[in-house]
Design an enzyme around this catalytic site. Structure first.
Site, mmCIF file in Angstrom:
data_model
loop_
_atom_site.group_PDB
_atom_site.id
_atom_site.type_symbol
_atom_site.label_atom_id
_atom_site.label_comp_id
_atom_site.label_asym_id
_atom_site.label_seq_id
_atom_site.Cartn_x
_atom_site.Cartn_y
_atom_site.Cartn_z
ATOM 1 C CB SER A 256 51.874 -6.093 16.368
ATOM 2 O OG SER A 256 51.303 -6.717 15.224
ATOM 3 C CE1 TYR B 105 47.551 -2.965 16.876
ATOM 4 C CE2 TYR B 105 48.575 -4.298 15.153
ATOM 5 C CZ TYR B 105 48.184 -4.133 16.466
ATOM 6 O OH TYR B 105 48.417 -5.129 17.382
#
Length: 232
Positions: free
Chosen positions: A141, A155
């Site tokens: 990501s 995350y």
């Protein structure tokens, strides 16, 4: 002839979204494709139907990346059912967003189990089943490179761990001509990109298709961003 004709691939979390786009792209390039899913069995079989409509073999495996047996077992089953394994795409992932103070131990354990441990175990299993010259492609990501605001601590941590893992895999498996690369999709918000728009799942899938093919044989241990300039 398509670049992946005669090759086989496993895409984790391949029943929807980016994973489905990747599975379909690899099939269009000529690969037979297995994919994993957790809840969306109907969606998984719809993707398989599309793969088979291209004249490729496809099948779905119910596997939860948070379960150690499932994470490795999906790789073993894919290699057995497809006859061999050439490409592993570590796409399965989850996100828990919110203030640091509100994160529970269960949140931490679940996210790290799926986003980090599951990737390690799948890659470990794949290392034993991939043919020489194979590919491990992991979906990270852009948040691992630039965190746009609060609430993404857990995350971002899980996705940042994949950077070190990817480099280590490239070193460890390079002697067998197995490449390992990390794709960092994005963006989080359009006003933080140079192009001023969101990217599409197909644009990420196109990069995965390239990395899986022969032309990317000398690309390994690197991060490639598909984020419209989010991390520029």
């Amino acid at each position: 002839m398509s670049s992946l004709t005669g090759r086989t691939a496993l895409v984790t979390g391949g029943s929807r979204g980016m994973g489905a786009a990747i599975a379909l792209r690899l099939a269009r390039e000529g690969a037979d494709v297995a994919l994993t899913y957790v809840h969306s069995e109907t969606a998984a079989h719809e993707v398989v139907t599309e793969i088979e409509a291209m004249g490729r073999r496809g099948f779905a495996i119910r596997a939860d990346a948070a379960d150690p047996g499932d994470a490795a077992g999906a790789v073993e089953r894919a290699a057995d059912d497809l006859g061999h394994l050439d490409v592993l795409v570590n796409n399965a992932g989850i996100g828990v967003l919110g203030p640091l103070a509100d994160l529970s131990l269960a949140d931490v354990d679940r996210v790290l189990a799926v986003n980090v441990r599951g990737v390690i175990l799948a890659s470990q299993a794949a290392a034993g089943r991939l043919r020489d010259g194979g590919r491990i492609i992991t979906i990270g990501s852009c948040i691992a490179q630039r965190v746009p605001g609060p609430g993404a601590t857990l995350y971002a941590t899980s996705k940042a761990a994949l950077i070190g893992l990817n480099k280590a895999l490239a070193r460890e498996l390079g002697g067998r001509r197995i490449t390992a690369n990390l794709v960092q999709p994005g963006p989080v918000d359009t006003d933080m990109t140079a192009l001023g728009r969101f990217g599409s799942a197909d644009e990420v899938a196109s990069l995965v298709g390239y990395l899986a093919g022969d032309e990317a044989a000398y690309i390994t241990g690197t991060e490639l961003s598909v984020d419209g300039g989010h991390a520029a």
